[in-house]
Motif scaffolding. Structure first.
Motif, PDB file in Angstrom:
ATOM      1  N   GLY A 195      -2.820 -24.442   0.673  1.00 31.69           N
ATOM      2  CA  GLY A 195      -2.758 -23.832  -0.664  1.00 31.69           C
ATOM      3  C   GLY A 195      -3.414 -22.476  -0.801  1.00 31.69           C
ATOM      4  O   GLY A 195      -3.662 -22.021  -1.921  1.00 31.69           O
ATOM      5  N   ALA A 196      -3.712 -21.799   0.338  1.00 33.64           N
ATOM      6  CA  ALA A 196      -4.232 -20.431   0.229  1.00 33.64           C
ATOM      7  C   ALA A 196      -3.056 -19.463   0.237  1.00 33.64           C
ATOM      8  O   ALA A 196      -2.974 -18.528   1.045  1.00 33.64           O
ATOM      9  CB  ALA A 196      -5.218 -20.120   1.347  1.00 33.64           C
ATOM     10  N   MET A 197      -2.102 -19.755  -0.629  1.00 34.89           N
ATOM     11  CA  MET A 197      -0.934 -18.882  -0.782  1.00 34.89           C
ATOM     12  C   MET A 197      -0.337 -19.083  -2.165  1.00 34.89           C
ATOM     13  O   MET A 197      -0.639 -20.062  -2.857  1.00 34.89           O
ATOM     14  CB  MET A 197       0.123 -19.192   0.288  1.00 34.89           C
ATOM     15  N   GLY A 198       0.495 -18.140  -2.570  1.00 37.82           N
ATOM     16  CA  GLY A 198       1.182 -18.231  -3.857  1.00 37.82           C
ATOM     17  C   GLY A 198       2.219 -17.126  -3.900  1.00 37.82           C
ATOM     18  O   GLY A 198       2.240 -16.240  -3.042  1.00 37.82           O
ATOM     19  N   CYS A 199       3.101 -17.212  -4.899  1.00 32.34           N
ATOM     20  CA  CYS A 199       4.105 -16.160  -5.049  1.00 32.34           C
ATOM     21  C   CYS A 199       4.103 -15.724  -6.509  1.00 32.34           C
ATOM     22  O   CYS A 199       4.037 -16.569  -7.399  1.00 32.34           O
ATOM     23  CB  CYS A 199       5.478 -16.686  -4.654  1.00 32.34           C
ATOM     24  N   ALA A 200       4.132 -14.416  -6.731  1.00 31.73           N
ATOM     25  CA  ALA A 200       4.084 -13.912  -8.107  1.00 31.73           C
ATOM     26  C   ALA A 200       5.033 -12.744  -8.284  1.00 31.73           C
ATOM     27  O   ALA A 200       5.480 -12.127  -7.307  1.00 31.73           O
ATOM     28  CB  ALA A 200       2.660 -13.487  -8.459  1.00 31.73           C
ATOM     29  N   LYS A 201       5.338 -12.458  -9.534  1.00 34.07           N
ATOM     30  CA  LYS A 201       6.043 -11.231  -9.900  1.00 34.07           C
ATOM     31  C   LYS A 201       4.959 -10.202 -10.156  1.00 34.07           C
ATOM     32  O   LYS A 201       4.190 -10.334 -11.111  1.00 34.07           O
ATOM     33  CB  LYS A 201       6.850 -11.431 -11.182  1.00 34.07           C
ATOM     34  N   TRP A 202       4.869  -9.214  -9.305  1.00 31.35           N
ATOM     35  CA  TRP A 202       3.830  -8.188  -9.428  1.00 31.35           C
ATOM     36  C   TRP A 202       4.418  -6.947 -10.079  1.00 31.35           C
ATOM     37  O   TRP A 202       5.515  -6.524  -9.729  1.00 31.35           O
ATOM     38  CB  TRP A 202       3.284  -7.812  -8.051  1.00 31.35           C
ATOM     39  N   LYS A 203       3.655  -6.361 -11.003  1.00 32.19           N
ATOM     40  CA  LYS A 203       4.106  -5.122 -11.629  1.00 32.19           C
ATOM     41  C   LYS A 203       3.016  -4.069 -11.504  1.00 32.19           C
ATOM     42  O   LYS A 203       1.833  -4.374 -11.687  1.00 32.19           O
ATOM     43  CB  LYS A 203       4.415  -5.377 -13.102  1.00 32.19           C
ATOM     44  N   GLY A 204       3.456  -2.851 -11.198  1.00 27.29           N
ATOM     45  CA  GLY A 204       2.479  -1.782 -11.061  1.00 27.29           C
ATOM     46  C   GLY A 204       3.155  -0.483 -10.706  1.00 27.29           C
ATOM     47  O   GLY A 204       4.307  -0.242 -11.095  1.00 27.29           O
ATOM     48  N   VAL A 205       2.461   0.344  -9.952  1.00 29.89           N
ATOM     49  CA  VAL A 205       3.034   1.635  -9.547  1.00 29.89           C
ATOM     50  C   VAL A 205       2.976   1.746  -8.027  1.00 29.89           C
ATOM     51  O   VAL A 205       2.132   1.131  -7.391  1.00 29.89           O
ATOM     52  CB  VAL A 205       2.256   2.812 -10.188  1.00 29.89           C
ATOM     53  N   ARG A 206       3.890   2.545  -7.475  1.00 27.57           N
ATOM     54  CA  ARG A 206       3.916   2.690  -6.015  1.00 27.57           C
ATOM     55  C   ARG A 206       2.669   3.438  -5.537  1.00 27.57           C
ATOM     56  O   ARG A 206       2.317   4.477  -6.100  1.00 27.57           O
ATOM     57  CB  ARG A 206       5.145   3.475  -5.571  1.00 27.57           C
ATOM     58  N   LEU A 207       2.056   2.913  -4.505  1.00 24.32           N
ATOM     59  CA  LEU A 207       0.910   3.603  -3.905  1.00 24.32           C
ATOM     60  C   LEU A 207       1.328   5.003  -3.442  1.00 24.32           C
ATOM     61  O   LEU A 207       0.594   5.974  -3.588  1.00 24.32           O
ATOM     62  CB  LEU A 207       0.379   2.776  -2.730  1.00 24.32           C
ATOM     63  N   LYS A 208       2.546   5.085  -2.910  1.00 25.37           N
ATOM     64  CA  LYS A 208       3.126   6.352  -2.444  1.00 25.37           C
ATOM     65  C   LYS A 208       3.100   7.407  -3.555  1.00 25.37           C
ATOM     66  O   LYS A 208       2.698   8.551  -3.325  1.00 25.37           O
ATOM     67  CB  LYS A 208       4.590   6.081  -2.082  1.00 25.37           C
ATOM     68  N   ASP A 209       3.520   7.004  -4.739  1.00 26.12           N
ATOM     69  CA  ASP A 209       3.568   7.941  -5.866  1.00 26.12           C
ATOM     70  C   ASP A 209       2.159   8.414  -6.233  1.00 26.12           C
ATOM     71  O   ASP A 209       1.951   9.582  -6.565  1.00 26.12           O
ATOM     72  CB  ASP A 209       4.224   7.284  -7.090  1.00 26.12           C
ATOM     73  N   VAL A 210       1.219   7.508  -6.168  1.00 25.42           N
ATOM     74  CA  VAL A 210      -0.165   7.855  -6.511  1.00 25.42           C
ATOM     75  C   VAL A 210      -0.729   8.831  -5.463  1.00 25.42           C
ATOM     76  O   VAL A 210      -1.388   9.814  -5.810  1.00 25.42           O
ATOM     77  CB  VAL A 210      -1.031   6.576  -6.620  1.00 25.42           C
ATOM     78  N   LEU A 211      -0.413   8.580  -4.197  1.00 28.00           N
ATOM     79  CA  LEU A 211      -0.895   9.476  -3.140  1.00 28.00           C
ATOM     80  C   LEU A 211      -0.223  10.845  -3.241  1.00 28.00           C
ATOM     81  O   LEU A 211      -0.862  11.882  -3.049  1.00 28.00           O
ATOM     82  CB  LEU A 211      -0.652   8.860  -1.751  1.00 28.00           C
ATOM     83  N   ASP A 212       1.069  10.830  -3.578  1.00 25.87           N
ATOM     84  CA  ASP A 212       1.779  12.108  -3.763  1.00 25.87           C
ATOM     85  C   ASP A 212       1.156  12.897  -4.905  1.00 25.87           C
ATOM     86  O   ASP A 212       1.043  14.124  -4.852  1.00 25.87           O
ATOM     87  CB  ASP A 212       3.265  11.858  -4.077  1.00 25.87           C
ATOM     88  N   TYR A 213       0.783  12.206  -5.945  1.00 24.71           N
ATOM     89  CA  TYR A 213       0.168  12.832  -7.115  1.00 24.71           C
ATOM     90  C   TYR A 213      -1.140  13.538  -6.728  1.00 24.71           C
ATOM     91  O   TYR A 213      -1.420  14.655  -7.153  1.00 24.71           O
ATOM     92  CB  TYR A 213      -0.093  11.744  -8.161  1.00 24.71           C
ATOM     93  N   ALA A 214      -1.923  12.855  -5.881  1.00 27.24           N
ATOM     94  CA  ALA A 214      -3.166  13.475  -5.416  1.00 27.24           C
ATOM     95  C   ALA A 214      -2.873  14.546  -4.358  1.00 27.24           C
ATOM     96  O   ALA A 214      -3.675  15.462  -4.167  1.00 27.24           O
ATOM     97  CB  ALA A 214      -4.100  12.408  -4.848  1.00 27.24           C
ATOM     98  N   GLY A 215      -1.737  14.423  -3.683  1.00 27.58           N
ATOM     99  CA  GLY A 215      -1.321  15.407  -2.677  1.00 27.58           C
ATOM    100  C   GLY A 215      -1.956  15.147  -1.322  1.00 27.58           C
ATOM    101  O   GLY A 215      -3.110  15.521  -1.081  1.00 27.58           O
ATOM    102  N   LEU A 216      -1.197  14.543  -0.410  1.00 22.71           N
ATOM    103  CA  LEU A 216      -1.741  14.251   0.918  1.00 22.71           C
ATOM    104  C   LEU A 216      -1.830  15.523   1.751  1.00 22.71           C
ATOM    105  O   LEU A 216      -0.902  16.330   1.762  1.00 22.71           O
ATOM    106  CB  LEU A 216      -0.837  13.247   1.647  1.00 22.71           C
ATOM    107  N   LYS A 217      -2.923  15.709   2.435  1.00 24.51           N
ATOM    108  CA  LYS A 217      -3.029  16.838   3.356  1.00 24.51           C
ATOM    109  C   LYS A 217      -2.285  16.522   4.644  1.00 24.51           C
ATOM    110  O   LYS A 217      -2.005  15.361   4.941  1.00 24.51           O
ATOM    111  CB  LYS A 217      -4.507  17.128   3.640  1.00 24.51           C
ATOM    112  N   LYS A 218      -1.974  17.545   5.411  1.00 23.53           N
ATOM    113  CA  LYS A 218      -1.129  17.406   6.613  1.00 23.53           C
ATOM    114  C   LYS A 218      -1.629  16.359   7.603  1.00 23.53           C
ATOM    115  O   LYS A 218      -0.849  15.585   8.135  1.00 23.53           O
ATOM    116  CB  LYS A 218      -1.036  18.766   7.330  1.00 23.53           C
TER     117      LYS A 218
END
Ligand SMILES: Nc1nc2c(c(=O)[nH]1)N[C@H]1C(S)=C(S)[C@@H](COP(=O)(O)O)O[C@H]1N2
Ligand SMILES: [Mo]
Length: 408
Positions: free
Chosen positions: A156-179
Motif C-alpha cells: 500500500g505504499a502506492m496510489g494513483c491520483a489526478k494531479w493538476k499543476g504547471v509544467r516544470l519546464k515552463d517554470v524553468l523557461d520562465y526563470a531562463g536556463l543558462k547554457k
C-alpha cells in the motif's frame, strides 16, 4: 521461514534451496506453486488513530508520519486523498503553510533568480493535468526474503491520483536556463531533527524532464493533503516517487551533480542486468531506481475474506507500469499453472492505474488462492514471488500478487 536480515547471517532460504540437491529443488518448485511463496505482509491492522485528513491507515510511525493504504483501496483506479499513503524521511515538518506567502525559489544557473507564489503558478503558466501512479521504490519491501532493512511496507505504499499543476519546464523557461544547466535540485520544507542528518534533497538531469513533469498543487480536484506535500509537490509520472519532492520550496539549477545522501546511498539498485545482489556480497556499482516496473495489486477480495460457495465473486484490482501501458492482466486459481484473462477497465492514461476485474464462482469449500499477473505493452510481466531478484534496499518488488479467501 521469515527473518530480518542480520549481519553475519549467511544462508537465506533461497540460497539453501539453490545449493541443495535437484530432488529438493524440484520439491521447492512444487511447494512454491502450492503456496509457500513470499508475499508482502498484508495482515496488519489499520491504526485506531487517524491523522485529521486521513482515514485510519496502517501506521509505522507518526513522527515522521509513515502511513500505508490498506489493500482494499486498490479496488478503485483513483486512490482517495484521505487514504493515499504518506512517507516522510525527516520529522521536522512545518506545522503550518500559508498559501498567500508560500514561495518557491528558483536559483542557480538561471537568467533571473525567481520567486513564485502559488498565485503566480496558477496565473502565469498553463494549467495541466496528468493521471499518474505514485509508488515508493520500497513498496512491498516486506516480500523480499530475507527482509531488507527499511520500512516494512506491504503493497500500500502506492496510489494513483489526478494531479493538476504547471509544467516544470515552463517554470524553468520562465526563470531562463543558462547554457550549461544540466542538473536540477529539489528541496522541500521538511528538516532533520539532528544537525548531522542529511536533508531530503533530490536531483534530476535536464534530459529526464519532459512535459509530463509538473509542479502540482491539486490532487483529485482538491488542494494537496498537508501530509502529501501541501501546497506544492513535484510529480514525475512513470518514476518511483523518491523524486516527487513535497512542500517544494527550492529549485536549484547546476552544471554539476552534487553528492547527496538521498542520491548517492538511498533509492538505488545494483547496476547490473538483474539489478540483484546477495546479502553476503552487495554490488559495488549502483544506479538510481528511476522507472517503475510492471506490477498489479488485487484490491478485492482481501486475504482471509469469507465468500459463499457458488456465489458470484468479482476479483478487482489495478495494474500499471512506467507508461508503456497494460496489455493484459491474468488470473490464476490453481497456483499459477493456468491463467485466464481478466477484463480491463477504461484506459485513464498511460501513467494511470489500469483497473481490471474477473468473475468466477467458487464451487468448492475451503481455501482458494487468487493470483494476478500483469503484462505491459512491451511484453514485460510480473515474476513469481519465488523468482524475485534480491537487492539490499528492498526496491522495485513486483512479484505476482495473491490473496487467499475462504469459501464457506
Ligand atoms: N519533502 C519531501 N518530499 C518527499 C519525501 C520526503 O521525505 N520529503 N519523500 C519522498 C518519497 S521517498 C516518497 S515515497 C514520496 C511519498 O509521498 P506521499 O507522502 O505523498 O505518499 O514523497 C517523496 N517526496
Ligand atoms: Mo519512497
Amino acid at each position: 521461514m521469515r527473518h530480518i536480515l542480520k549481519k553475519g547471517m549467511h544462508m537465506k532460504r533461497r540460497d539453501f534451496l539453490r545449493t541443495s540437491l535437484a530432488a529438493s529443488a524440484l520439491l521447492a518448485a512444487s511447494k512454491s506453486l502450492a503456496g509457500t511463496t513470499h508475499q508482502p505482509i498484508d495482515n496488519r491492522p489499520v491504526s485506531d488513530m487517524a491523522f485529521p485528513e486521513k482515514k485510519p491507515m496502517i501506521t509505522y510511525s507518526d513522527r515522521p508520519p509513515l502511513l500505508e493504504a490498506p489493500r482494499s483501496v486498490f479496488e478503485l483506479e483513483f486512490t482517495p486523498n484521505d487514504q493515499f499513503f504518506v512517507r516522510w524521511h525527516l520529522p521536522e515538518i512545518p506545522k503550518h503553510n500559508d498559501l498567500d506567502s508560500y514561495i518557491i525559489h528558483i536559483n542557480g544557473l538561471v537568467e533571473k533568480d525567481t520567486k513564485l507564489t502559488i498565485k503566480d503558478l496558477k496565473t502565469k503558466f498553463e494549467q495541466v493535468e496528468v493521471n499518474a501512479v505514485q509508488q515508493c521504490g520500497g513498496n512491498s519491501r516486506s516480500a523480499f526474503d530475507p527482509i531488507p532493512g527499511g520500512i516494512q511496507w506491504g503493497s500500500g505504499a502506492m496510489g494513483c491520483a489526478k494531479w493538476k499543476g504547471v509544467r516544470l519546464k515552463d517554470v524553468l523557461d520562465y526563470a531562463g536556463l543558462k547554457k550549461n544547466a544540466h542538473w536540477i535540485e529539489f528541496n522541500g520544507l521538511d528538516k532533520a531533527a539532528y544537525y548531522k542528518t542529511p536533508n531530503f534533497v533530490r536531483e534530476i538531469e535536464l534530459t529526464e524532464l519532459d512535459e509530463n513533469v509538473i509542479i502540482a498543487y491539486e490532487m483529485n480536484g482538491e488542494d494537496l493533503p498537508y501530509l502529501n506535500g501541501f501546497p506544492v509537490r513535484l510529480v514525475m509520472p512513470g518514476y518511483y516517487s523518491d523524486n516527487w519532492v513535497k512542500m517544494l520550496s527550492n529549485i536549484t539549477v547546476s552544471d554539476k551533480y552534487k553528492s547527496l545522501f538521498f542520491m548517492d546511498v538511498a533509492y538505488r539498485v545494483p547496476d547490473n542486468k538483474c539489478e540483484c545482489e546477495t546479502p553476503e556480497k552487495h554490488a559495488k556499482k549502483t544506479k538510481p531506481i528511476t522507472h517503475m516496473n510492471v506490477k498489479s495489486v488485487i484490491g478485492y477480495p482481501v486475504n482471509g475474506q469469507k465468500v459463499y460457495q457458488n456465489s458470484h465473486l468479482v476479483v478487482r484490482g489495478v495494474a500499471f507500469d512506467s507508461g508503456y501501458g497494460i496489455r493484459k492482466v491474468e488470473i490464476s486459481l490453481d497456483g499459477g499453472k493456468t491463467w485466464e484473462k481478466a477484463n480491463l477497465k477504461a484506459d485513464n492514461g498511460r501513467y494511470s492505474f489500469r483497473g481490471y476485474y474477473y468473475s468466477f464462482k467458487p464451487t468448492q469449500k475451503g481455501k482458494v488462492k487468487i493470483m494476478a499477473r500483469a503484462t505491459n505493452n512491451l511484453g514485460e510481466t510480473q515474476p513469481f514471488a519465488k523468482d524475485i531478484k534480491w537487492n539490499h534496499g528492498g526496491y522495485k518488488y513486483n512479484g505476482i500478487d495473491e490473496v487467499t479467501v475462504e469459501v464457506i
